[in-house]
Design a protein around this motif. Structure first.
Motif, mmCIF file in Angstrom:
data_model
loop_
_atom_site.group_PDB
_atom_site.id
_atom_site.type_symbol
_atom_site.label_atom_id
_atom_site.label_comp_id
_atom_site.label_asym_id
_atom_site.label_seq_id
_atom_site.Cartn_x
_atom_site.Cartn_y
_atom_site.Cartn_z
ATOM 1 N N ILE A 1 0.460 -1.130 0.292
ATOM 2 C CA ILE A 1 0.187 -0.324 -0.605
ATOM 3 C C ILE A 1 0.638 0.895 -0.075
ATOM 4 O O ILE A 1 0.838 1.890 -0.768
ATOM 5 C CB ILE A 1 -1.076 -0.229 1.611
ATOM 6 C CG1 ILE A 1 -1.664 -1.449 0.906
ATOM 7 C CG2 ILE A 1 -1.354 1.651 1.157
ATOM 8 C CD1 ILE A 1 -3.382 -1.498 2.638
ATOM 9 N N GLY A 2 1.739 1.050 0.585
ATOM 10 C CA GLY A 2 2.685 2.261 0.675
ATOM 11 C C GLY A 2 3.520 2.623 0.102
ATOM 12 O O GLY A 2 3.398 3.916 -0.959
ATOM 13 N N SER A 3 3.243 1.769 -0.890
ATOM 14 C CA SER A 3 4.586 1.662 -2.585
ATOM 15 C C SER A 3 3.922 2.235 -3.299
ATOM 16 O O SER A 3 3.913 3.473 -4.881
ATOM 17 C CB SER A 3 5.071 0.238 -2.776
ATOM 18 O OG SER A 3 5.884 -0.315 -2.360
ATOM 19 N N VAL A 4 2.764 1.581 -3.688
ATOM 20 C CA VAL A 4 0.985 1.912 -5.084
ATOM 21 C C VAL A 4 0.863 3.401 -3.955
ATOM 22 O O VAL A 4 0.853 4.570 -5.161
ATOM 23 C CB VAL A 4 0.268 1.471 -3.978
ATOM 24 C CG1 VAL A 4 -1.388 2.377 -5.254
ATOM 25 C CG2 VAL A 4 0.167 0.566 -5.088
ATOM 26 N N VAL A 5 0.960 4.218 -2.823
ATOM 27 C CA VAL A 5 0.577 5.598 -2.484
ATOM 28 C C VAL A 5 2.311 6.285 -3.479
ATOM 29 O O VAL A 5 1.927 7.273 -3.738
ATOM 30 C CB VAL A 5 0.488 6.177 -1.042
ATOM 31 C CG1 VAL A 5 0.816 7.055 -0.724
ATOM 32 C CG2 VAL A 5 -0.933 4.975 -0.679
ATOM 33 N N LEU A 6 3.140 6.021 -2.494
ATOM 34 C CA LEU A 6 3.992 6.599 -3.572
ATOM 35 C C LEU A 6 4.234 6.730 -5.134
ATOM 36 O O LEU A 6 4.228 7.680 -5.639
ATOM 37 C CB LEU A 6 5.628 5.763 -3.028
ATOM 38 C CG LEU A 6 5.862 6.381 -1.407
ATOM 39 C CD1 LEU A 6 7.307 5.340 -1.153
ATOM 40 C CD2 LEU A 6 5.700 7.335 -1.269
#
Length: 143
Positions: free
Chosen positions: A123-128
């Motif tokens: 999820i953090g990677s997708v947000v970034l």
């Protein structure tokens, strides 16, 4: 001490023996005398049994071991009356929890910590990635 030792103990044991892996407790316990003298057998009511959650109520006059014949992968957790308790690997491919005398709600739940860590990273990677794409589109629109 190991699955191999537990399997060897099971092969050589009498029926009804519960073999806990990773524990050194042997011999009789005061609870065994209690179980033999108990007026009525323990009552078990299973309210939910899924691949990731077991919920049940146990009513017993004596402390006992509750055995669940399901693999004890890392991530399984047990609670008695919403209080975390130790969950033991038992009978090589199962799990067991020690239940005190009385009526208790038992919950054995699979909460794979590694899954949630991986999900958080994803999820953090997708947000970034989305932020990066928005910044790139914003720079291109200003040109």
């Amino acid at each position: 001490a190991s699955p191999e030792a537990a399997l060897q103990q099971l092969v050589q044991s009498e029926p009804g023996l519960l073999v806990l892996e990773g524990t050194e407790t042997t011999g009789s316990t005061p609870e065994q005398a209690c179980e033999a003298d108990a007026g009525k057998p323990a009552q078990l009511e299973v309210s939910q049994a899924t691949a990731m959650l077991y919920q049940m109520t146990v009513s017993t006059e004596c402390p006992l071991w509750l055995f669940v014949a399901d693999a004890n992968y890392p991530g399984w957790q047990a609670k008695i009356d919403d209080v975390p308790v130790e969950l033991f690997s038992a009978q090589v491919l199962g799990k067991a929890v020690r239940v005190p005398a009385g009526e208790h709600r038992i919950q054995i739940e699979y909460i794979p910590r590694s899954f949630y860590i991986g999900l958080s990273i994803t999820i953090g990677s997708v947000v970034l990635l989305i932020i990066s794409l928005l910044l790139t589109l914003r720079k291109r629109s200003r040109r």
